[in-house]
Motif scaffolding. Structure first.
Motif, PDB file in Angstrom:
ATOM      1  N   TRP A   3      12.308   9.940  -8.398  1.00 52.40           N
ATOM      2  CA  TRP A   3      11.413  10.168  -9.521  1.00 52.40           C
ATOM      3  C   TRP A   3      11.211   8.834 -10.231  1.00 52.40           C
ATOM      4  CZ3 TRP A   3      16.471  11.576  -9.331  1.00 52.40           C
ATOM      5  CH2 TRP A   3      17.309  11.120 -10.344  1.00 52.40           C
ATOM      6  N   LEU A   4      10.118   8.742 -10.973  1.00 50.76           N
ATOM      7  CA  LEU A   4       9.813   7.506 -11.690  1.00 50.76           C
ATOM      8  C   LEU A   4      10.846   7.270 -12.790  1.00 50.76           C
ATOM      9  CD1 LEU A   4       5.929   7.697 -12.090  1.00 50.76           C
ATOM     10  CD2 LEU A   4       7.246   6.369 -10.414  1.00 50.76           C
ATOM     11  N   ALA A   5      11.209   6.018 -12.969  1.00 48.90           N
ATOM     12  CA  ALA A   5      12.189   5.641 -13.988  1.00 48.90           C
ATOM     13  C   ALA A   5      11.580   5.607 -15.386  1.00 48.90           C
ATOM     14  CB  ALA A   5      12.788   4.278 -13.654  1.00 48.90           C
ATOM     15  N   ARG A   6      10.252   5.493 -15.444  1.00 49.46           N
ATOM     16  CA  ARG A   6       9.527   5.461 -16.727  1.00 49.46           C
ATOM     17  C   ARG A   6       8.288   6.337 -16.582  1.00 49.46           C
ATOM     18  NH1 ARG A   6       9.501  -0.374 -15.739  1.00 49.46           N
ATOM     19  NH2 ARG A   6       7.240  -0.306 -15.844  1.00 49.46           N
ATOM     20  N   PRO A   7       7.653   6.661 -17.685  1.00 52.23           N
ATOM     21  CA  PRO A   7       6.397   7.410 -17.580  1.00 52.23           C
ATOM     22  C   PRO A   7       5.371   6.647 -16.736  1.00 52.23           C
ATOM     23  CG  PRO A   7       7.170   7.366 -19.853  1.00 52.23           C
ATOM     24  CD  PRO A   7       8.045   6.415 -19.081  1.00 52.23           C
ATOM     25  N   ALA A   8       4.583   7.382 -15.987  1.00 56.76           N
ATOM     26  CA  ALA A   8       3.582   6.773 -15.105  1.00 56.76           C
ATOM     27  C   ALA A   8       2.601   5.895 -15.872  1.00 56.76           C
ATOM     28  CB  ALA A   8       2.833   7.864 -14.340  1.00 56.76           C
ATOM     29  N   ALA A   9       2.344   6.214 -17.122  1.00 55.63           N
ATOM     30  CA  ALA A   9       1.412   5.421 -17.932  1.00 55.63           C
ATOM     31  C   ALA A   9       1.971   4.044 -18.268  1.00 55.63           C
ATOM     32  CB  ALA A   9       1.065   6.167 -19.217  1.00 55.63           C
ATOM     33  N   SER A  10       3.277   3.865 -18.123  1.00 56.49           N
ATOM     34  CA  SER A  10       3.876   2.570 -18.455  1.00 56.49           C
ATOM     35  C   SER A  10       4.214   1.732 -17.226  1.00 56.49           C
ATOM     36  CB  SER A  10       5.137   2.773 -19.303  1.00 56.49           C
ATOM     37  OG  SER A  10       6.176   3.315 -18.521  1.00 56.49           O
ATOM     38  N   ASP A  22       0.837  -1.206   0.000  1.00 58.08           N
ATOM     39  CA  ASP A  22       0.000   0.000   0.000  1.00 58.08           C
ATOM     40  C   ASP A  22       0.872   1.257   0.000  1.00 58.08           C
ATOM     41  OD1 ASP A  22      -2.474   1.559   0.327  1.00 58.08           O
ATOM     42  OD2 ASP A  22      -1.818   1.840   2.406  1.00 58.08           O
ATOM     43  N   TYR A  23       1.872   1.298   0.871  1.00 54.52           N
ATOM     44  CA  TYR A  23       2.755   2.461   0.949  1.00 54.52           C
ATOM     45  C   TYR A  23       3.561   2.614  -0.338  1.00 54.52           C
ATOM     46  CZ  TYR A  23       1.879   2.443   6.026  1.00 54.52           C
ATOM     47  OH  TYR A  23       1.306   2.473   7.266  1.00 54.52           O
ATOM     48  N   ALA A  24       3.983   1.510  -0.940  1.00 55.14           N
ATOM     49  CA  ALA A  24       4.744   1.572  -2.194  1.00 55.14           C
ATOM     50  C   ALA A  24       3.901   2.183  -3.300  1.00 55.14           C
ATOM     51  CB  ALA A  24       5.228   0.178  -2.586  1.00 55.14           C
ATOM     52  N   VAL A  25       2.656   1.752  -3.402  1.00 57.75           N
ATOM     53  CA  VAL A  25       1.778   2.306  -4.435  1.00 57.75           C
ATOM     54  C   VAL A  25       1.518   3.781  -4.165  1.00 57.75           C
ATOM     55  CG1 VAL A  25      -0.536   2.198  -5.457  1.00 57.75           C
ATOM     56  CG2 VAL A  25       0.728   0.081  -5.010  1.00 57.75           C
ATOM     57  N   ARG A  26       1.277   4.132  -2.916  1.00 58.80           N
ATOM     58  CA  ARG A  26       1.034   5.534  -2.585  1.00 58.80           C
ATOM     59  C   ARG A  26       2.247   6.405  -2.893  1.00 58.80           C
ATOM     60  NH1 ARG A  26      -1.245   4.631   3.327  1.00 58.80           N
ATOM     61  NH2 ARG A  26      -0.864   6.853   3.503  1.00 58.80           N
ATOM     62  N   ALA A  27       3.440   5.908  -2.580  1.00 56.47           N
ATOM     63  CA  ALA A  27       4.666   6.655  -2.890  1.00 56.47           C
ATOM     64  C   ALA A  27       4.832   6.804  -4.402  1.00 56.47           C
ATOM     65  CB  ALA A  27       5.879   5.952  -2.293  1.00 56.47           C
ATOM     66  N   ALA A  28       4.594   5.726  -5.130  1.00 61.16           N
ATOM     67  CA  ALA A  28       4.710   5.781  -6.591  1.00 61.16           C
ATOM     68  C   ALA A  28       3.698   6.764  -7.174  1.00 61.16           C
ATOM     69  CB  ALA A  28       4.524   4.391  -7.181  1.00 61.16           C
ATOM     70  N   LEU A  29       2.515   6.833  -6.593  1.00 63.86           N
ATOM     71  CA  LEU A  29       1.508   7.788  -7.059  1.00 63.86           C
ATOM     72  C   LEU A  29       1.944   9.228  -6.789  1.00 63.86           C
ATOM     73  CD1 LEU A  29      -1.743   5.900  -6.064  1.00 63.86           C
ATOM     74  CD2 LEU A  29      -0.942   6.399  -8.384  1.00 63.86           C
ATOM     75  N   GLN A  30       2.585   9.462  -5.644  1.00 67.82           N
ATOM     76  CA  GLN A  30       3.113  10.807  -5.365  1.00 67.82           C
ATOM     77  C   GLN A  30       4.153  11.182  -6.415  1.00 67.82           C
ATOM     78  OE1 GLN A  30       0.812  12.138  -2.528  1.00 67.82           O
ATOM     79  NE2 GLN A  30       2.649  13.299  -2.894  1.00 67.82           N
ATOM     80  N   LEU A  31       4.987  10.215  -6.787  1.00 68.54           N
ATOM     81  CA  LEU A  31       6.004  10.476  -7.810  1.00 68.54           C
ATOM     82  C   LEU A  31       5.357  10.687  -9.178  1.00 68.54           C
ATOM     83  CD1 LEU A  31       8.748   7.947  -6.685  1.00 68.54           C
ATOM     84  CD2 LEU A  31       8.663  10.425  -6.263  1.00 68.54           C
ATOM     85  N   ALA A  32       4.294   9.950  -9.455  1.00 69.55           N
ATOM     86  CA  ALA A  32       3.575  10.124 -10.726  1.00 69.55           C
ATOM     87  C   ALA A  32       2.960  11.514 -10.800  1.00 69.55           C
ATOM     88  CB  ALA A  32       2.491   9.059 -10.878  1.00 69.55           C
ATOM     89  N   ALA A  33       2.398  11.971  -9.698  1.00 70.07           N
ATOM     90  CA  ALA A  33       1.766  13.291  -9.672  1.00 70.07           C
ATOM     91  C   ALA A  33       2.796  14.410  -9.834  1.00 70.07           C
ATOM     92  CB  ALA A  33       0.989  13.475  -8.367  1.00 70.07           C
TER      93      ALA A  33
END
Length: 152
Positions: A66-73, A8-19
């Motif tokens: 930061w995300l290594a790839r675009p959030a859409a991928s 859950d925390y990993a997804v939330r962190a990744a979403l913060q990075l996506a935003a």
């Protein structure tokens, strides 16, 4: 299926990075504060995401993640697998590695079907979908059944 706090925390962190994908690196402290997560625990999760190839990091005053790839991928399934391992397991074993006999023999196809359904949903939803609040129609449709929101 149970989603662990780590996943859950990993997804939330990744979403913060996506935003924040267009604004540059985000500090772990900022993610932890915005999500109400322990900074130390989050650092461990972010390091797993980095080792898993989903995020990059840089140290220093202008550093962060930061995300290594675009959030859409990047799918939600990608993040959960890196943070927590297989999406569906039975007693810690992947369903194809199980075998049953007798009256329980048809249990294996049930676990395989469950895994296929979970994969279909989590692999079909990207971080960009969630961050933009635009879930795929087939996922949104599942939430429209009132019983989806209640405890049996």
């Amino acid at each position: 299926m149970r989603i662990s706090a780590r996943a859950d925390y990993a997804v939330r962190a990744a979403l913060q990075l996506a935003a924040a994908q267009d604004t540059g690196p985000v500090k772990a402290e900022a993610i932890a504060a915005s999500q109400g997560v322990s900074h130390k625990f989050l650092e461990s999760i972010l390091n797993d995401l980095r080792r898993g190839g989903l995020v990059h990091s840089r140290r220093g005053g202008n550093g962060g993640y930061w995300l290594a790839r675009p959030a859409a991928s990047i799918s939600v399934a990608d993040v959960i697998r890196v943070a927590d391992g297989p999406l569906v397991s039975v007693r810690g074993v992947r369903p194809p590695e199980l075998s049953y006999s007798g009256a329980a023999e048809s249990l294996l196809p049930l676990w395989i079907a469950l895994r296929a359904h979970v994969r279909q949903i989590l692999e079909g939803v990207s971080l960009a979908d969630v961050a933009s609040a635009r879930l795929p129609a087939e996922v949104s449709a599942l939430t429209e059944n009132p019983t989806a929101w209640t405890n049996p």
